[in-house]
Write an enzyme that holds these catalytic residues in place. Structure first.
Site, PDB file in Angstrom:
ATOM      1  N   SER A 157       0.834  -1.195   0.000  1.00  0.00           N
ATOM      2  CA  SER A 157       0.000   0.000   0.000  1.00  0.00           C
ATOM      3  C   SER A 157       0.877   1.256   0.000  1.00  0.00           C
ATOM      4  CB  SER A 157      -0.958  -0.029   1.199  1.00  0.00           C
ATOM      5  OG  SER A 157      -1.977   0.930   1.034  1.00  0.00           O
ATOM      6  N   LYS A 195     -19.808  17.932   3.023  1.00  0.00           N
ATOM      7  CA  LYS A 195     -18.863  18.177   4.115  1.00  0.00           C
ATOM      8  C   LYS A 195     -18.691  16.929   4.967  1.00  0.00           C
ATOM      9  CE  LYS A 195     -16.180  20.273   6.989  1.00  0.00           C
ATOM     10  NZ  LYS A 195     -14.768  20.514   6.589  1.00  0.00           N
TER      11      LYS A 195
END
Length: 339
Positions: A167, A219
């Site tokens: 990763s 948001k």
């Protein structure tokens, strides 16, 4: 019982005294460190000396006096010839990165790279011994950007992986012009994952309201306590896909030989399989690679050690003191019990 009562009183007084001292010292340390940045020190050691010591120790145990004398004579002759010819060995700068989820080692790595860039040339080499299973996107993005400085300076960069570079760890590794892996190291995991619990139904069951107020349509997409919507899930998944595409593009930029769609599935491979998929260039441990390089190059290990503040040192010393006190107290109790 009388002993326990007396010892409890003694213990309470001692603990109070120690805590008072720690509070005073912490306050002094806080005042002294106020407004000052933490500093550290760059430590540089020559790894050739380490490898030479290993070799010499074996030679002393295995060879007789005549053979040792012959070896010493040959080494002196070689050193004299190199000095006469004015031979300048290649320099190899060795760094270490042991990554956690926040890529905390970046704090030291950035200073180490700044230091070596002040000396290194295109004829030298930087070797990074990398170990990381990945972590936060922005943290490993910064760590990768630090390594990119080496490539931008035109200095060869070799990445050695003995255990894992997955990763975010592979995001760093792919920047190397050459990636060397141990046969059973774990590599890949070119993907993005995010997970969080949601206890909204539990709160609702107990008639507990939790409100999330936002300004901006997206948001907050998914929350732990609020009620998640399908629209929020779709947006969150979209953000993950965008991040994944950026990740794929980054790896493909530095490893164009990869079939990026084939390897960017989030899967991991052991070193031998990773070599077949061109995730790495060679199978070898970092010890083997550095030992070989030590024969024809000067190896310098760089480590930037952060200096602990007085407050941190006091806290550590206090913790150790309390641990020792507790052990002594338990020891005395055990002695009382058996005596």
């Amino acid at each position: 019982m009388e002993f326990f009562a007396e010892y409890a009183g003694f213990l309470a007084k001692t603990v109070t005294f120690v805590v008072a001292i720690l509070v005073v010292l912490s306050a002094i340390a806080a005042l002294r460190s106020k407004g000052r940045q933490s500093t550290g020190q760059l430590q540089v050691s020559k790894l050739n000396d380490f490898f030479n010591q290993l070799q010499q120790r074996v030679e002393q145990a295995v060879l007789d006096k005549a053979q040792l004398k012959a070896v010493a004579k040959a080494q002196a002759k070689t050193a004299k010839q190199e000095k006469k010819n004015g031979t300048q060995k290649t320099r190899v700068y060795v760094l270490d990165f042991d990554g956690d989820i926040k890529a905390s080692a970046t704090d030291s790595l950035r200073h180490e790279i700044t230091a070596l860039l002040s000396m290194a040339t295109a004829q030298d080499e930087v070797v990074l011994r990398l170990e990381s299973g990945g972590g936060m996107v922005h943290s490993y993005g910064l760590a990768s950007s630090q390594l990119a400085r080496i490539r931008q300076a035109g200095i060869p960069l070799t990445i050695c992986i003995d255990k894992v570079a997955a990763s975010g760890g592979y995001m760093m590794a792919c920047i190397g012009e050459k990636i060397i892996s141990a046969p059973f190291a774990i590599l890949g995991s070119i993907g993005v994952v995010a997970q969080l619990p949601n206890v909204h139904r539990l709160l609702k069951k107990h008639d507990i309201d939790f409100e999330v107020l936002t300004a901006g349509e997206y948001k907050r997409t998914l929350t732990v306590f609020g009620e998640n919507t399908e629209k929020g899930r779709e947006k969150f998944q979209q953000d993950l896909e965008i991040t994944h595409e950026l990740f794929k593009g980054f790896v493909a930029r530095y490893r164009p030989q990869l079939d990026i769609d084939q390897v960017a599935t989030g899967e991991v491979w052991l070193g031998m399989a990773a070599l077949e998929k061109q995730l790495v260039d060679e199978l070898k441990t970092s010890d083997e690679y550095l030992a070989q390089r030590a024969k024809d190059a000067d190896l310098f290990h760089l480590h930037f050690a952060e200096k602990k503040t007085l407050q941190e040192r006091v806290g550590l010393a206090g913790s150790v003191a309390l641990d020792r006190f507790a052990l002594n107290w338990l020891s005395r109790l055990n002695q009382q019990r058996f005596w």
